[in-house]
Design a protein around this motif. Sequence first.
Motif, PDB file in Angstrom:
ATOM      1  N   UNK A  16      -5.653  -7.099  12.718  1.00 12.04           N
ATOM      2  CA  UNK A  16      -4.611  -8.101  12.930  1.00 12.04           C
ATOM      3  C   UNK A  16      -4.715  -8.641  14.347  1.00 12.04           C
ATOM      4  N   UNK A  17      -4.097  -9.785  14.546  1.00 13.65           N
ATOM      5  CA  UNK A  17      -4.263 -10.540  15.788  1.00 13.65           C
ATOM      6  C   UNK A  17      -3.872  -9.708  17.017  1.00 13.65           C
ATOM      7  N   UNK A  18      -4.693  -9.764  18.039  1.00 12.78           N
ATOM      8  CA  UNK A  18      -4.417  -9.092  19.320  1.00 12.78           C
ATOM      9  C   UNK A  18      -4.234  -7.579  19.195  1.00 12.78           C
ATOM     10  N   UNK A  19      -4.682  -6.971  18.081  1.00 14.26           N
ATOM     11  CA  UNK A  19      -4.515  -5.530  17.922  1.00 14.26           C
ATOM     12  C   UNK A  19      -5.883  -4.891  17.736  1.00 14.26           C
ATOM     13  N   UNK A  20      -5.953  -3.625  18.078  1.00 16.87           N
ATOM     14  CA  UNK A  20      -7.174  -2.859  17.807  1.00 16.87           C
ATOM     15  C   UNK A  20      -7.323  -2.720  16.292  1.00 16.87           C
ATOM     16  N   UNK A  52       2.970   5.828   0.996  1.00 14.38           N
ATOM     17  CA  UNK A  52       3.896   6.388   1.991  1.00 14.38           C
ATOM     18  C   UNK A  52       4.954   5.378   2.439  1.00 14.38           C
ATOM     19  N   UNK A  53       4.800   4.121   2.069  1.00 14.58           N
ATOM     20  CA  UNK A  53       5.751   3.095   2.503  1.00 14.58           C
ATOM     21  C   UNK A  53       6.117   2.205   1.310  1.00 14.58           C
ATOM     22  N   UNK A  54       7.294   2.439   0.713  1.00 17.41           N
ATOM     23  CA  UNK A  54       7.634   1.711  -0.513  1.00 17.41           C
ATOM     24  C   UNK A  54       7.751   0.199  -0.326  1.00 17.41           C
ATOM     25  N   UNK A  55       7.895  -0.263   0.932  1.00 14.73           N
ATOM     26  CA  UNK A  55       8.091  -1.689   1.156  1.00 14.73           C
ATOM     27  C   UNK A  55       6.782  -2.441   1.400  1.00 14.73           C
ATOM     28  N   UNK A  56       5.665  -1.713   1.503  1.00 20.72           N
ATOM     29  CA  UNK A  56       4.379  -2.370   1.730  1.00 20.72           C
ATOM     30  C   UNK A  56       3.851  -2.917   0.402  1.00 20.72           C
ATOM     31  N   UNK A  57       3.674  -4.208   0.335  1.00 19.89           N
ATOM     32  CA  UNK A  57       3.171  -4.834  -0.891  1.00 19.89           C
ATOM     33  C   UNK A  57       2.480  -6.151  -0.567  1.00 19.89           C
ATOM     34  N   UNK A  58       1.239  -6.252  -1.002  1.00 16.00           N
ATOM     35  CA  UNK A  58       0.520  -7.529  -0.951  1.00 16.00           C
ATOM     36  C   UNK A  58       0.017  -7.787  -2.365  1.00 16.00           C
ATOM     37  N   UNK A  59       0.109  -9.015  -2.832  1.00 17.24           N
ATOM     38  CA  UNK A  59      -0.454  -9.250  -4.162  1.00 17.24           C
ATOM     39  C   UNK A  59      -1.052 -10.632  -4.342  1.00 17.24           C
ATOM     40  N   UNK A  60      -1.810 -10.703  -5.418  1.00 18.26           N
ATOM     41  CA  UNK A  60      -2.502 -11.942  -5.760  1.00 18.26           C
ATOM     42  C   UNK A  60      -2.588 -12.007  -7.276  1.00 18.26           C
ATOM     43  N   UNK A  61      -2.279 -13.175  -7.785  1.00 17.07           N
ATOM     44  CA  UNK A  61      -2.315 -13.427  -9.217  1.00 17.07           C
ATOM     45  C   UNK A  61      -3.392 -14.472  -9.460  1.00 17.07           C
ATOM     46  N   UNK A 112      -3.696 -13.006  10.365  1.00 13.09           N
ATOM     47  CA  UNK A 112      -3.700 -13.837  11.571  1.00 13.09           C
ATOM     48  C   UNK A 112      -2.479 -13.533  12.435  1.00 13.09           C
ATOM     49  N   UNK A 113      -1.572 -12.689  11.925  1.00 13.88           N
ATOM     50  CA  UNK A 113      -0.387 -12.318  12.704  1.00 13.88           C
ATOM     51  C   UNK A 113      -0.647 -10.977  13.388  1.00 13.88           C
ATOM     52  N   UNK A 114       0.132 -10.643  14.434  1.00 17.62           N
ATOM     53  CA  UNK A 114      -0.085  -9.366  15.127  1.00 17.62           C
ATOM     54  C   UNK A 114       0.213  -8.159  14.237  1.00 17.62           C
ATOM     55  N   UNK A 115       1.211  -8.283  13.358  1.00 25.19           N
ATOM     56  CA  UNK A 115       1.512  -7.172  12.449  1.00 25.19           C
ATOM     57  C   UNK A 115       1.456  -7.677  11.004  1.00 25.19           C
ATOM     58  N   UNK A 116       1.266  -6.738  10.091  1.00 24.53           N
ATOM     59  CA  UNK A 116       1.278  -7.090   8.679  1.00 24.53           C
ATOM     60  C   UNK A 116       2.735  -7.288   8.282  1.00 24.53           C
ATOM     61  N   UNK A 117       3.156  -8.513   8.143  1.00 22.84           N
ATOM     62  CA  UNK A 117       4.552  -8.684   7.732  1.00 22.84           C
ATOM     63  C   UNK A 117       4.690  -9.800   6.704  1.00 22.84           C
ATOM     64  N   UNK A 118       4.970 -11.009   7.177  1.00 17.97           N
ATOM     65  CA  UNK A 118       5.259 -12.062   6.205  1.00 17.97           C
ATOM     66  C   UNK A 118       4.158 -13.119   6.141  1.00 17.97           C
ATOM     67  N   UNK A 141      -4.274 -12.740  -0.098  1.00 17.49           N
ATOM     68  CA  UNK A 141      -3.141 -12.037  -0.695  1.00 17.49           C
ATOM     69  C   UNK A 141      -1.840 -12.428  -0.001  1.00 17.49           C
ATOM     70  N   UNK A 142      -0.774 -12.481  -0.781  1.00 16.40           N
ATOM     71  CA  UNK A 142       0.525 -12.811  -0.210  1.00 16.40           C
ATOM     72  C   UNK A 142       1.358 -11.539  -0.036  1.00 16.40           C
ATOM     73  N   UNK A 143       2.090 -11.455   1.089  1.00 13.70           N
ATOM     74  CA  UNK A 143       2.962 -10.286   1.266  1.00 13.70           C
ATOM     75  C   UNK A 143       4.118 -10.356   0.271  1.00 13.70           C
ATOM     76  N   UNK A 144       4.601  -9.206  -0.174  1.00 15.24           N
ATOM     77  CA  UNK A 144       5.707  -9.152  -1.125  1.00 15.24           C
ATOM     78  C   UNK A 144       6.989  -9.684  -0.511  1.00 15.24           C
ATOM     79  N   UNK A 145       7.746 -10.440  -1.299  1.00 13.80           N
ATOM     80  CA  UNK A 145       9.088 -10.840  -0.866  1.00 13.80           C
ATOM     81  C   UNK A 145      10.043  -9.728  -1.293  1.00 13.80           C
TER      82      UNK A 145
END
Lengths: 187, 187
Positions: A16-20, A52-61, A112-118, A141-145
Amino acid sequence: MTEVLFNEVLTLQVKSKDCEDRRTNIRVTIELQSTTNPIHKKDLVVRLTDDADPFFLYNLNISEEDFQSLKIQQGLLVEFSAFPQRFVDLLQQCIQEQTKDIPRFLLQLISSAPVLDHTPAFLNVVETNPFKHLTHLSLKLLPGTDATVKKYLAICLKCLKEEKLRLEQNLKKTEEDLSRQLNYTQQ
Amino acid sequence: MTEVLFNEVLTLQVKSKDCEDRRTNIRVTIELQSTTNPIHKKDLVVRLTDDADPFFLYNLNISEEDFQSLKIQQGLLVEFSAFPQRFVDLLQQCIQEQTKDIPRFLLQLISSAPVLDHTPAFLNVVETNPFKHLTHLSLKLLPGTDATVKKYLAICLKCLKEEKLRLEQNLKKTEEDLSRQLNYTQQ
């Protein structure tokens, strides 16, 4: 109808951007969803989740129509029907290589963002040979809403409830079976 | 810290606009959530969920300050510290009466919309005597948003995973114990 083609935890390289760069374990699920009503239609669903993280979701249809653009864009030589298995083969190659210090096949998630979020992220299968990095496949892939994560968690909960029920039945049966045998041998 | 004060499935009478009254089984949970950081603070959380529908969620968060308005508005004679137990007592009375044709105590959910969806609803504990309906308590509950349902499902999933793990360990232990006993008696 949903046919699960692949469901494994893989080591993923996250850029991710600016991160190791970092490595993390992510569950990759590939499903083929068929509907016949109102029209016969097949969708390939690719999903990244974190046990380990129930809120982590990326998907593609990917529908058959979507696949035509993907095919042109990535220069693919297979049809929609053959694509899922080829994708699974690539992931299997990543699994075989993932314990190595310098894996030949690597699964990457690039944001392209610093963290995996939206922000959308690219899931790439990359082969590294002595000459260069070759991207075999790159999927956006799109992050889960909140709504998609909610639906996904409800499905997980349903499956887990069924597994729990089976375990309870299994435990009860085991206790009964073995008590009976024990009684029998004690007589 | 969360202290669960009540967690039971109750028969609820649902009254929504332009619809026939219906009865449904709903789980009512009452929790006392304490935080000490940054300040010492207690919140009473009331939650309605449906074991058969993961997306059904209504909730209410009552802080000590909120309770002062509730106390005045509903003419309550107890303090915040005594309120949860009195509420639990009322629910227990509803449980005792819920199998009767004409229950003396009844738990109602009243919505101004035709269906229970995105509108607040009132959770009422109503006593019916030969003379009239007496509302002992009326709480305004908010329907869950995608974000709150998501969070709630993640907590359910976590608990269920722990229960499943315990069951698996229990099953393994039972199998081992009884096999050992069986071996011992067979010798």
